[in-house]
Design a protein around this motif. Structure first.
Motif, PDB file in Angstrom:
ATOM      1  N   GLY A  54      -1.265  14.364  -1.376  1.00  0.00           N
ATOM      2  CA  GLY A  54      -1.236  14.515   0.420  1.00  0.00           C
ATOM      3  C   GLY A  54      -2.112  13.163   0.857  1.00  0.00           C
ATOM      4  O   GLY A  54      -2.084  12.898   2.209  1.00  0.00           O
ATOM      5  N   GLN A  55      -2.788  11.661   0.324  1.00  0.00           N
ATOM      6  CA  GLN A  55      -3.898  10.944   0.269  1.00  0.00           C
ATOM      7  C   GLN A  55      -4.372  10.481  -0.112  1.00  0.00           C
ATOM      8  O   GLN A  55      -3.517  10.548  -1.553  1.00  0.00           O
ATOM      9  N   GLY A  56      -4.233   8.781   0.618  1.00  0.00           N
ATOM     10  CA  GLY A  56      -4.171   7.853  -0.102  1.00  0.00           C
ATOM     11  C   GLY A  56      -4.624   6.561  -0.019  1.00  0.00           C
ATOM     12  O   GLY A  56      -5.458   6.793   0.972  1.00  0.00           O
ATOM     13  N   TRP A  57      -3.702   5.364   0.128  1.00  0.00           N
ATOM     14  CA  TRP A  57      -4.303   4.563   1.472  1.00  0.00           C
ATOM     15  C   TRP A  57      -3.996   4.606   2.481  1.00  0.00           C
ATOM     16  O   TRP A  57      -4.439   4.767   3.748  1.00  0.00           O
ATOM     17  N   TYR A  58      -2.520   5.488   3.199  1.00  0.00           N
ATOM     18  CA  TYR A  58      -2.444   6.688   4.047  1.00  0.00           C
ATOM     19  C   TYR A  58      -2.495   8.367   4.311  1.00  0.00           C
ATOM     20  O   TYR A  58      -2.826   8.913   2.531  1.00  0.00           O
TER      21      TYR A  58
ATOM     22  N   LEU B  67     -11.384   4.781  -3.511  1.00  0.00           N
ATOM     23  CA  LEU B  67      -9.802   5.792  -3.197  1.00  0.00           C
ATOM     24  C   LEU B  67     -10.391   7.653  -4.245  1.00  0.00           C
ATOM     25  O   LEU B  67      -9.533   7.978  -4.276  1.00  0.00           O
ATOM     26  N   CYS B  68      -9.750   7.207  -5.499  1.00  0.00           N
ATOM     27  CA  CYS B  68      -9.699   6.726  -6.620  1.00  0.00           C
ATOM     28  C   CYS B  68     -10.758   8.883  -6.535  1.00  0.00           C
ATOM     29  O   CYS B  68     -10.543   9.323  -7.229  1.00  0.00           O
ATOM     30  N   GLU B  69     -11.991   7.893  -6.665  1.00  0.00           N
ATOM     31  CA  GLU B  69     -13.268   8.837  -6.764  1.00  0.00           C
ATOM     32  C   GLU B  69     -12.760   9.737  -5.781  1.00  0.00           C
ATOM     33  O   GLU B  69     -13.769  11.309  -6.254  1.00  0.00           O
ATOM     34  N   GLN B  70     -13.016   9.325  -4.750  1.00  0.00           N
ATOM     35  CA  GLN B  70     -12.133  10.681  -3.659  1.00  0.00           C
ATOM     36  C   GLN B  70     -11.367  11.195  -3.469  1.00  0.00           C
ATOM     37  O   GLN B  70     -10.965  12.606  -2.710  1.00  0.00           O
ATOM     38  N   GLY B  71     -10.509  11.760  -5.338  1.00  0.00           N
ATOM     39  CA  GLY B  71      -9.226  12.400  -5.048  1.00  0.00           C
ATOM     40  C   GLY B  71      -8.007  11.736  -4.292  1.00  0.00           C
ATOM     41  O   GLY B  71      -6.994  12.420  -4.367  1.00  0.00           O
ATOM     42  N   ARG B  72      -8.311  10.874  -3.981  1.00  0.00           N
ATOM     43  CA  ARG B  72      -7.002  10.319  -3.346  1.00  0.00           C
ATOM     44  C   ARG B  72      -5.792   9.666  -3.860  1.00  0.00           C
ATOM     45  O   ARG B  72      -6.213   8.519  -4.080  1.00  0.00           O
ATOM     46  N   PHE B  73      -5.259   9.979  -4.670  1.00  0.00           N
ATOM     47  CA  PHE B  73      -4.107   9.253  -5.380  1.00  0.00           C
ATOM     48  C   PHE B  73      -2.729   9.002  -4.868  1.00  0.00           C
ATOM     49  O   PHE B  73      -1.959   9.109  -5.592  1.00  0.00           O
TER      50      PHE B  73
ATOM     51  N   PHE C 262       1.155  -1.331  -0.342  1.00  0.00           N
ATOM     52  CA  PHE C 262      -0.348   0.554  -0.086  1.00  0.00           C
ATOM     53  C   PHE C 262       0.796   0.936   0.677  1.00  0.00           C
ATOM     54  O   PHE C 262       0.440   2.228  -0.905  1.00  0.00           O
ATOM     55  N   LYS C 263       1.960   0.803   0.874  1.00  0.00           N
ATOM     56  CA  LYS C 263       2.766   2.609   0.622  1.00  0.00           C
ATOM     57  C   LYS C 263       3.508   2.815  -0.590  1.00  0.00           C
ATOM     58  O   LYS C 263       3.882   3.490  -1.565  1.00  0.00           O
ATOM     59  N   MET C 264       4.092   1.178  -1.408  1.00  0.00           N
ATOM     60  CA  MET C 264       3.751   2.143  -2.625  1.00  0.00           C
ATOM     61  C   MET C 264       3.479   2.005  -3.745  1.00  0.00           C
ATOM     62  O   MET C 264       3.422   2.809  -4.571  1.00  0.00           O
ATOM     63  N   SER C 265       2.058   1.632  -3.417  1.00  0.00           N
ATOM     64  CA  SER C 265       1.387   2.333  -4.278  1.00  0.00           C
ATOM     65  C   SER C 265       0.706   3.578  -4.215  1.00  0.00           C
ATOM     66  O   SER C 265       0.515   4.201  -5.518  1.00  0.00           O
ATOM     67  N   ASP C 266       0.908   3.958  -2.957  1.00  0.00           N
ATOM     68  CA  ASP C 266       0.453   5.587  -2.803  1.00  0.00           C
ATOM     69  C   ASP C 266       1.433   6.402  -3.451  1.00  0.00           C
ATOM     70  O   ASP C 266       1.344   7.089  -3.645  1.00  0.00           O
ATOM     71  N   LEU C 267       2.916   5.439  -3.256  1.00  0.00           N
ATOM     72  CA  LEU C 267       4.138   6.412  -4.463  1.00  0.00           C
ATOM     73  C   LEU C 267       3.523   6.189  -5.535  1.00  0.00           C
ATOM     74  O   LEU C 267       4.422   7.081  -5.977  1.00  0.00           O
ATOM     75  N   SER C 268       3.203   5.430  -5.853  1.00  0.00           N
ATOM     76  CA  SER C 268       3.493   4.989  -7.225  1.00  0.00           C
ATOM     77  C   SER C 268       3.014   6.224  -8.006  1.00  0.00           C
ATOM     78  O   SER C 268       2.515   7.072  -8.605  1.00  0.00           O
ATOM     79  N   GLY C 269       1.356   6.507  -7.755  1.00  0.00           N
ATOM     80  CA  GLY C 269       0.109   7.096  -7.567  1.00  0.00           C
ATOM     81  C   GLY C 269      -1.117   6.462  -7.595  1.00  0.00           C
ATOM     82  O   GLY C 269      -0.813   5.089  -9.267  1.00  0.00           O
ATOM     83  N   LEU C 270      -2.492   5.677  -7.503  1.00  0.00           N
ATOM     84  CA  LEU C 270      -3.135   5.331  -7.545  1.00  0.00           C
ATOM     85  C   LEU C 270      -4.294   5.331  -9.251  1.00  0.00           C
ATOM     86  O   LEU C 270      -4.241   5.060  -9.246  1.00  0.00           O
ATOM     87  N   ASP C 271      -3.552   6.816  -8.884  1.00  0.00           N
ATOM     88  CA  ASP C 271      -4.209   7.578 -10.701  1.00  0.00           C
ATOM     89  C   ASP C 271      -4.149   6.102 -11.397  1.00  0.00           C
ATOM     90  O   ASP C 271      -4.881   6.590 -12.287  1.00  0.00           O
ATOM     91  N   VAL C 272      -3.149   5.694 -11.824  1.00  0.00           N
ATOM     92  CA  VAL C 272      -2.442   5.325 -12.636  1.00  0.00           C
ATOM     93  C   VAL C 272      -2.769   3.577 -13.256  1.00  0.00           C
ATOM     94  O   VAL C 272      -3.580   3.748 -14.412  1.00  0.00           O
ATOM     95  N   GLY C 273      -2.950   2.676 -12.027  1.00  0.00           N
ATOM     96  CA  GLY C 273      -4.049   2.297 -12.090  1.00  0.00           C
ATOM     97  C   GLY C 273      -5.220   1.919 -12.469  1.00  0.00           C
ATOM     98  O   GLY C 273      -5.859   1.011 -13.289  1.00  0.00           O
ATOM     99  N   TRP C 274      -5.660   3.166 -11.712  1.00  0.00           N
ATOM    100  CA  TRP C 274      -7.506   3.216 -12.181  1.00  0.00           C
ATOM    101  C   TRP C 274      -7.636   3.943 -13.578  1.00  0.00           C
ATOM    102  O   TRP C 274      -8.333   3.312 -13.706  1.00  0.00           O
ATOM    103  N   LYS C 275      -6.710   4.500 -14.125  1.00  0.00           N
ATOM    104  CA  LYS C 275      -6.872   4.645 -15.715  1.00  0.00           C
ATOM    105  C   LYS C 275      -6.737   3.316 -15.999  1.00  0.00           C
ATOM    106  O   LYS C 275      -7.527   3.044 -16.964  1.00  0.00           O
TER     107      LYS C 275
END
Ligand SMILES: CCC[C@H](O)CC(=O)SCCNC(=O)CCNC(=O)[C@H](O)C(C)(C)COP(=O)([O-])OP(=O)([O-])OC[C@H]1O[C@@H](n2cnc3c(N)ncnc32)[C@H](O)[C@@H]1OP(=O)([O-])[O-]
Length: 578
Positions: free
Chosen positions: A572-576, A561-567, A515-528
Motif C-alpha cells: 500500500g506504500q512505496g515511492w507512492y 523506504l524498505c526499512e519502513q516496510g514500504r515495499f 518509480f511506479k515500475m519499482s513499486d509494481l515489482s516490489g522494492l524489497d526484491v532489490g533491497w534483498k
C-alpha cells in the motif's frame, strides 16, 4: 518472384513467391507488375486471382529495403493498375495480409480470406503509416472510426472480424485459392464500377472536426511521444476531407517525414532484433537450430506473490494446464481471487472466455508431481529457493524441467541442489508477468540445450520475446535497469520528486515511470539483492560518507523506504501511497 498461370481455363492466377513472408521487395513488385500485364493482355483470361505461396498472402513492403536506395516499380502505381483493371481481380488471403500486403488486397476488387487468416495495417508499429493507399482506401471501405482504430494501433484482425467490418467479401474454411478461383469465375464479365474503393465517397460522421479533435487527443495520450500514430490520424483526416488524389498526396507527404525519422529506424531495428534473439546459441556450441525443445502440456508455478500470479495467468492464457502452489494460507486465498480477476479482465478485453478451469490451486508442493515444467517464483531468497529446488528434485516426475524466476541469483547454484542440473534454467519474467513481453531464459554451465530450447519455445508460445542469456549477477535486464534506477535516485537527492521523474519518462514514451515500475515489482526484491551485495549497511543511512559505497556513488533512499516496510503496491506504500 510472382508466378503466372492460367487455371480453370479463364482465371489468371498470380502467385507471390518471396519466402518467407512474400514481402513486396523490388523483384516481387516487378514480378507482380509483369504478371498483371500478362493477365490483362491475355484474351483467354477473364478474371484474376492474386495469392501468396506457402500459405501466407503477404507480409507487406520489404522492411529490409528501407534505408537503402529503393529500386524497382513503386507500390502505389502498381496497386492503382490492379484497381483500374477491367478484369476482376480477387485477392486470396491465407496466413497474413499485413501492411502493404493488405493495401495490395484493397486494390483488388474482391477479397476472399481463409478463416484462420489475420489482416492488419501494421505500419504504425514500425514508425510508419500505410503509404500505399491504405489510409485512403480503408476509411472509404469501412468508415472513418473503424479505420482509425486499425491504422493508429496496427492491430491484427481475424478473418471473421474483417468480414464483419466489410474488409473481406468471403471467408472460407476450405482451400482459399480454390475458393477465390471459383469466386473469380463467378464475377468474370461483371461491371467493376462499384468495386474500385478509391472511387467510393468516404463515409463520415457530420461533425468531422469534432471527431478528429477527440481522436487526436486520445491518440496523443496513448502514443506517448510516438509520431507515427499522429501522422496516421492526419492521413485518415485527409481521406475524410479531401478528394482521393489529394488524400494520396497528403499520405505520401506524411510518410516522407516518418520514413527517415529516428523513431521509425528504432522501431524497425527492434523488429529485426526481436527476431534475431530467436537464433540463440550457448558457449557449448548448442544452437536454436540444432536443439530440439520438448512439448509442455502441464506446468506448475510455485509461489503466488506478484510474479507467480502473473506467470500463472500467462501460462493459462497460453492454453496450458497449470498447477499453482502457495503454501501460506493468507497469500493463497488472496492469490486465487487476484488470479481469477486478472484472467477475467484479460478475457473481457479480448472478448473471450477466461481460462479459469486451466488452473488448479494447491497449498501442497506435492501437487506438482506430474507436471512437465515448474516455474519457481518464491521470494528472492537463496536459502528458500535452495529448499524449494531440493524438494522439486525429489517430487517431480523424471525429466521435469525446473525453472527459476530469479532476477539475480545464481542459477547454477540452484541447479546444484537438484539430481538433474541439466534440467534447470532461469525463466526471468518482468512485472506484470502476464503483460510484459520480455523473458530472460538464463542458462547455467550445466543447463542442457533441450532445457534452454524448451524454455525459449514456451516463452514464444506465451507471446514473449525470449532472450537466452548467460548466468551472471542480474543477467542482462537488471544490469541495464541498475544504472537507470541509480540515476533516478540521484535525481531525487538533487531535488526532483518521484512524480516529476516518472512524468518526464512517461512523456518521453515509457509506459511506466521508473518509480511506479519499482513499486509494481516490489522494492524489497532489490533491497534483498543489495543486502546480498553488502551494500546495505545499517546505521549508514545518512551523511556524505554513506553516499559512497564500494567506491561508487550510492543513494540509500530505496533502503530507507524498505526499512519502513514500504515495499510498493503490495504494502500500500512505496515511492507512492496507494
Ligand atoms: C510504401 C509503403 C508501403 C507500406 O505501407 C509499408 C509496409 O508495408 S511496412 C511493412 C508492414 N508489414 C508488417 O508490419 C508485417 C511484419 N511481419 C510480421 O508481422 C511477421 O513477420 C509475420 C506475421 C508476417 C510472420 O510472422 P512469423 O511467421 O512469426 O515470422 P517472423 O516474424 O519470424 O518472420 C520471418 C522472417 O521474415 C522476415 N520478415 C517478416 N516480415 C518482413 C517484411 N515485411 N519485410 C522483410 N522481412 C520480413 C523476418 O525478419 C524474419 O526474417 P529472419 O531472417 O528469419 O529473422
Amino acid at each position: 518472384m510472382a508466378q503466372f498461370a492460367r487455371v480453370s481455363r479463364s482465371v489468371g492466377l498470380i502467385t507471390l513467391q518471396n519466402p518467407p513472408v512474400n514481402a513486396l521487395s523490388a523483384l516481387a513488385r516487378q514480378g507482380i507488375v509483369d504478371a498483371v500485364k500478362r493477365a490483362l493482355s491475355d484474351p483467354k483470361v477473364k478474371s484474376v486471382v492474386i495469392c501468396g505461396q506457402n500459405g501466407i498472402f503477404c507480409g507487406g513492403a520489404d522492411i529490409k529495403e528501407f534505408g537503402t536506395n529503393i529500386t524497382g516499380p513503386p507500390l502505389v502505381p502498381m496497386i492503382h493498375a490492379i484497381e483500374a483493371s477491367n478484369k476482376p481481380v480477387v485477392a486470396a488471403i491465407e496466413g497474413s495480409a499485413f501492411g502493404g500486403g493488405l493495401e495490395l488486397a484493397l486494390g483488388c476488387h474482391y477479397r476472399v480470406a481463409h478463416s484462420k487468416a489475420k489482416l492488419g495495417l501494421t505500419e504504425v508499429t514500425l514508425g510508419l503509416l500505410p503509404a500505399a493507399g491504405g489510409t485512403q482506401r480503408l476509411p472509404r471501405l469501412i468508415g472513418v472510426p473503424a479505420a482509425l482504430n486499425l491504422i493508429t494501433t496496427g492491430r491484427h484482425v481475424t478473418a471473421a472480424e474483417a468480414l464483419q467490418l466489410g474488409i473481406v467479401d468471403q471467408v472460407t474454411d476450405h482451400n482459399t485459392v480454390d475458393e477465390a478461383v471459383k469466386f473469380a469465375l463467378s464475377v468474370a464479365g461483371k461491371s467493376l464500377d462499384a468495386r474500385r474503393i478509391s472511387t467510393y465517397p468516404c463515409p463520415c460522421p457530420s461533425d468531422v472536426d469534432a471527431l478528429f479533435e477527440e481522436v487526436m487527443q486520445k491518440v496523443r495520450q496513448s502514443a506517448r511521444g510516438a509520431i507515427a500514430p499522429i501522422a496516421c490520424v492526419q492521413a485518415v483526416r485527409a481521406a475524410a476531407t479531401l478528394p482521393y488524389s489529394q488524400g494520396m498526396e497528403r499520405e505520401q507527404e506524411l510518410m516522407a517525414t516518418l520514413f527517415t525519422s529516428g523513431q521509425a529506424r528504432a522501431l524497425q531495428y527492434c523488429f529485426f532484433a526481436q527476431r534475431a534473439v530467436g537464433r540463440w546459441s550457448m558457449p557449448s556450441g548448442a544452437r536454436w537450430d540444432t536443439s530440439k525443445p520438448r512439448s509442455i502440456h502441464k506446468a506448475a508455478v510455485i509461489g503466488l506473490g506478484t510474479m507467480g500470479r502473473g506467470i500463472a495467468v500467462a501460462l493459462a492464457q497460453t492454453g496450458l494446464s497449470v498447477v499453482a502452489v502457495e503454501t501460506q494460507e493468507k497469500q493463497f486465498m488472496e492469490a486465487k481471487k487476484m488470479v481469477s480477476g486478472m484472467m477475467e479482465r484479460g478475457a473481457k478485453r479480448h472478448g473471450t472466455a477466461p481460462p479459469l478451469d486451466k488452473i488448479t490451486y494447491s497449498q501442497n508442493i506435492q501437487a506438482v508431481a506430474d507436471v512437465d515444467l515448474v516455474i519457481e517464483a518464491v521470494f528472492e531468497d537463496m536459502a528458500l529457493k535452495e529448499k524449494v529446488f531440493q524438494q522439486l528434485s525429489t517430487i517431480c516426475k523424471q525429466g521435469t524441467f525446473l525453472c527459476t524466476n530469479t532476477s539475480a541469483l545464481d542459477v547454477d547454484h540452484l541447479a546444484s541442489q537438484t539430481r538433474n542440473p541439466e534440467l534447470v534454467v532461469g525463466m526471468h519474467f518482468f512485472a506484470p508477468a502476464h503483460v510484459m513481453k520480455l523473458l530472460e531464459v538464463v542458462y547455467g554451465p550445466r543447463s542442457s540445450p533441450q532445457a534452454v530450447a524448451t524454455a525459449m519455445q514456451l516463452g514464444k508460445k506465451m507471446g514473449k520475446v525470449s532472450v537466452a542469456v548467460g548466468n551472471c549477477r542480474g543477467f542482462v535486464g537488471n544490469r541495464m535497469l541498475k544504472p537507470y534506477l541509480e540515476q533516478a535516485l540521484f535525481l531525487l537527492e538533487e531535488g526532483a520528486t518521484p512524480e516529476l521523474v516518472d512524468g518526464a519518462l512517461e512523456e518521453f514514451g515509457f509506459a511506466l515511470g521508473v518509480f511506479k515500475m519499482s513499486d509494481l515489482s516490489g522494492l524489497d526484491v532489490g533491497w534483498k539483492v543489495r543486502k546480498g551485495d553488502g551494500l546495505v549497511e545499517p546505521g549508514l543511512a545518512s551523511g556524505p560518507s554513506a553516499r559512497i559505497r564500494q567506491g561508487r556513488r550510492y543513494s540509500p533512499l530505496g533502503d530507507l523506504l524498505c526499512e519502513q516496510g514500504r515495499f510498493g503496491q503490495k504494502t500500500g506504500q512505496g515511492w507512492y501511497r496507494y
